[in-house]
Motif scaffolding. Structure first.
Motif, PDB file in Angstrom:
ATOM      1  N   GLY A  99     -29.061  58.998 -48.230  1.00 35.87           N
ATOM      2  CA  GLY A  99     -29.953  59.404 -47.184  1.00 35.87           C
ATOM      3  C   GLY A  99     -29.806  59.679 -45.471  1.00 35.87           C
ATOM      4  N   ASN A 100     -28.800  59.048 -45.201  1.00 37.88           N
ATOM      5  CA  ASN A 100     -28.877  59.287 -43.233  1.00 37.88           C
ATOM      6  C   ASN A 100     -27.665  60.805 -43.544  1.00 37.88           C
ATOM      7  OD1 ASN A 100     -27.644  58.525 -41.034  1.00 37.88           O
ATOM      8  ND2 ASN A 100     -27.162  56.852 -41.182  1.00 37.88           N
ATOM      9  N   TYR A 101     -28.452  61.792 -43.075  1.00 39.13           N
ATOM     10  CA  TYR A 101     -28.045  62.898 -43.035  1.00 39.13           C
ATOM     11  C   TYR A 101     -27.011  63.076 -41.317  1.00 39.13           C
ATOM     12  CZ  TYR A 101     -30.111  64.114 -46.718  1.00 39.13           C
ATOM     13  OH  TYR A 101     -30.491  63.840 -47.946  1.00 39.13           O
ATOM     14  N   GLN A 102     -27.543  62.129 -40.335  1.00 37.47           N
ATOM     15  CA  GLN A 102     -26.687  62.337 -38.895  1.00 37.47           C
ATOM     16  C   GLN A 102     -24.806  61.605 -39.299  1.00 37.47           C
ATOM     17  OE1 GLN A 102     -27.858  59.841 -36.220  1.00 37.47           O
ATOM     18  NE2 GLN A 102     -26.586  60.784 -34.340  1.00 37.47           N
ATOM     19  N   TYR A 103     -25.169  61.183 -40.567  1.00 38.58           N
ATOM     20  CA  TYR A 103     -23.412  60.235 -40.412  1.00 38.58           C
ATOM     21  C   TYR A 103     -22.881  60.831 -41.312  1.00 38.58           C
ATOM     22  CZ  TYR A 103     -24.009  55.584 -37.857  1.00 38.58           C
ATOM     23  OH  TYR A 103     -23.995  54.889 -37.247  1.00 38.58           O
ATOM     24  N   ALA A 104     -23.698  61.754 -42.327  1.00 34.67           N
ATOM     25  CA  ALA A 104     -22.944  63.047 -43.592  1.00 34.67           C
ATOM     26  C   ALA A 104     -22.478  63.415 -42.835  1.00 34.67           C
ATOM     27  CB  ALA A 104     -24.004  63.154 -44.292  1.00 34.67           C
ATOM     28  N   GLN A 105     -23.405  64.754 -41.222  1.00 37.93           N
ATOM     29  CA  GLN A 105     -22.739  65.651 -40.915  1.00 37.93           C
ATOM     30  C   GLN A 105     -21.206  65.028 -39.748  1.00 37.93           C
ATOM     31  OE1 GLN A 105     -24.223  68.638 -41.059  1.00 37.93           O
ATOM     32  NE2 GLN A 105     -22.109  69.134 -39.581  1.00 37.93           N
ATOM     33  N   GLY A 106     -21.160  63.917 -39.604  1.00 37.57           N
ATOM     34  CA  GLY A 106     -20.030  63.321 -38.808  1.00 37.57           C
ATOM     35  C   GLY A 106     -19.589  63.113 -40.319  1.00 37.57           C
ATOM     36  N   GLY A 107     -19.201  63.270 -41.416  1.00 37.09           N
ATOM     37  CA  GLY A 107     -18.098  63.006 -42.562  1.00 37.09           C
ATOM     38  C   GLY A 107     -17.935  64.534 -42.929  1.00 37.09           C
ATOM     39  N   LYS A 108     -18.786  65.225 -42.496  1.00 37.52           N
ATOM     40  CA  LYS A 108     -18.135  67.179 -43.021  1.00 37.52           C
ATOM     41  C   LYS A 108     -17.028  67.347 -42.038  1.00 37.52           C
ATOM     42  CE  LYS A 108     -22.719  68.071 -44.774  1.00 37.52           C
ATOM     43  NZ  LYS A 108     -23.537  68.527 -44.790  1.00 37.52           N
ATOM     44  N   SER A 109     -17.675  66.932 -40.629  1.00 33.15           N
ATOM     45  CA  SER A 109     -17.114  66.982 -39.724  1.00 33.15           C
ATOM     46  C   SER A 109     -15.286  66.020 -39.716  1.00 33.15           C
ATOM     47  CB  SER A 109     -17.703  66.981 -38.103  1.00 33.15           C
ATOM     48  OG  SER A 109     -18.788  67.009 -37.866  1.00 33.15           O
ATOM     49  N   GLY A 110     -15.558  65.227 -40.271  1.00 30.60           N
ATOM     50  CA  GLY A 110     -14.272  64.333 -40.092  1.00 30.60           C
ATOM     51  C   GLY A 110     -13.227  65.050 -41.487  1.00 30.60           C
ATOM     52  N   VAL A 111     -13.535  65.717 -41.879  1.00 26.26           N
ATOM     53  CA  VAL A 111     -12.839  66.084 -43.396  1.00 26.26           C
ATOM     54  C   VAL A 111     -12.776  67.799 -42.468  1.00 26.26           C
ATOM     55  CG1 VAL A 111     -13.491  67.626 -44.815  1.00 26.26           C
ATOM     56  CG2 VAL A 111     -14.143  65.337 -45.211  1.00 26.26           C
ATOM     57  N   VAL A 112     -12.967  68.563 -41.453  1.00 24.78           N
ATOM     58  CA  VAL A 112     -12.826  69.508 -41.553  1.00 24.78           C
ATOM     59  C   VAL A 112     -11.564  69.250 -40.294  1.00 24.78           C
ATOM     60  CG1 VAL A 112     -13.232  71.909 -40.280  1.00 24.78           C
ATOM     61  CG2 VAL A 112     -14.682  70.717 -41.716  1.00 24.78           C
ATOM     62  N   VAL A 113     -12.196  68.491 -39.484  1.00 26.80           N
ATOM     63  CA  VAL A 113     -10.439  68.337 -38.263  1.00 26.80           C
ATOM     64  C   VAL A 113      -9.107  67.523 -39.179  1.00 26.80           C
ATOM     65  CG1 VAL A 113     -10.380  66.446 -36.434  1.00 26.80           C
ATOM     66  CG2 VAL A 113     -12.467  67.336 -36.791  1.00 26.80           C
ATOM     67  N   SER A 114      -9.914  66.854 -39.718  1.00 19.77           N
ATOM     68  CA  SER A 114      -8.288  66.274 -40.896  1.00 19.77           C
ATOM     69  C   SER A 114      -7.833  67.038 -41.600  1.00 19.77           C
ATOM     70  CB  SER A 114      -8.750  65.271 -41.795  1.00 19.77           C
ATOM     71  OG  SER A 114      -9.364  64.344 -41.241  1.00 19.77           O
ATOM     72  N   ALA A 115      -8.442  67.683 -42.062  1.00 20.56           N
ATOM     73  CA  ALA A 115      -7.715  69.202 -43.218  1.00 20.56           C
ATOM     74  C   ALA A 115      -6.781  69.971 -41.673  1.00 20.56           C
ATOM     75  CB  ALA A 115      -8.874  69.699 -43.923  1.00 20.56           C
ATOM     76  N   GLY A 116      -7.676  70.614 -40.397  1.00 16.07           N
ATOM     77  CA  GLY A 116      -7.644  71.331 -40.001  1.00 16.07           C
ATOM     78  C   GLY A 116      -6.107  70.983 -38.914  1.00 16.07           C
TER      79      GLY A 116
END
Length: 101
Positions: free
Chosen positions: A62-79
């Motif tokens: 339920g820690n949505y701030q870290y979840a958003q950081g994880g999503k950003s990391g996925v996009v940055v790594s894929a890019g």
């Protein structure tokens, strides 16, 4: 004042093109750049794995701030992996585009 003959000289191709014999050490530099591409791809894979783990654990807790950081990391790594994989094609495209100017 420019004469018509001077204008013709401005647009003349100087005849310079890339050559592989101009400087020594080109094979070594190519090897180093290839190794950097490999290291970059390995870093992207590691970043993607870590980001997915952070995203999943943070979402589960339920820690949505870290979840958003994880999503950003996925996009940055894929890019990053996309750009590293396409580096030769991108440079080749713009070099060809510049040669046509």
């Amino acid at each position: 004042m420019l004469r018509p003959m001077d204008l013709a000289l401005v647009g003349t191709d100087p005849g310079i093109s890339p050559n592989e014999d101009g400087l020594p050490g080109l094979p070594v530099i190519r090897s180093i750049v290839g190794a950097l591409l490999t290291w970059g791809l390995v870093a992207c894979v590691a970043g993607l794995v870590i980001s997915v783990i952070v995203w999943a654990l943070a979402h589960q807790q339920g820690n949505y701030q870290y979840a958003q950081g994880g999503k950003s990391g996925v996009v940055v790594s894929a890019g990053g992996a996309l750009l590293i994989g396409a580096a030769n094609a991108i440079v080749g495209f713009f070099a060809g585009l510049g040669a046509g100017v």
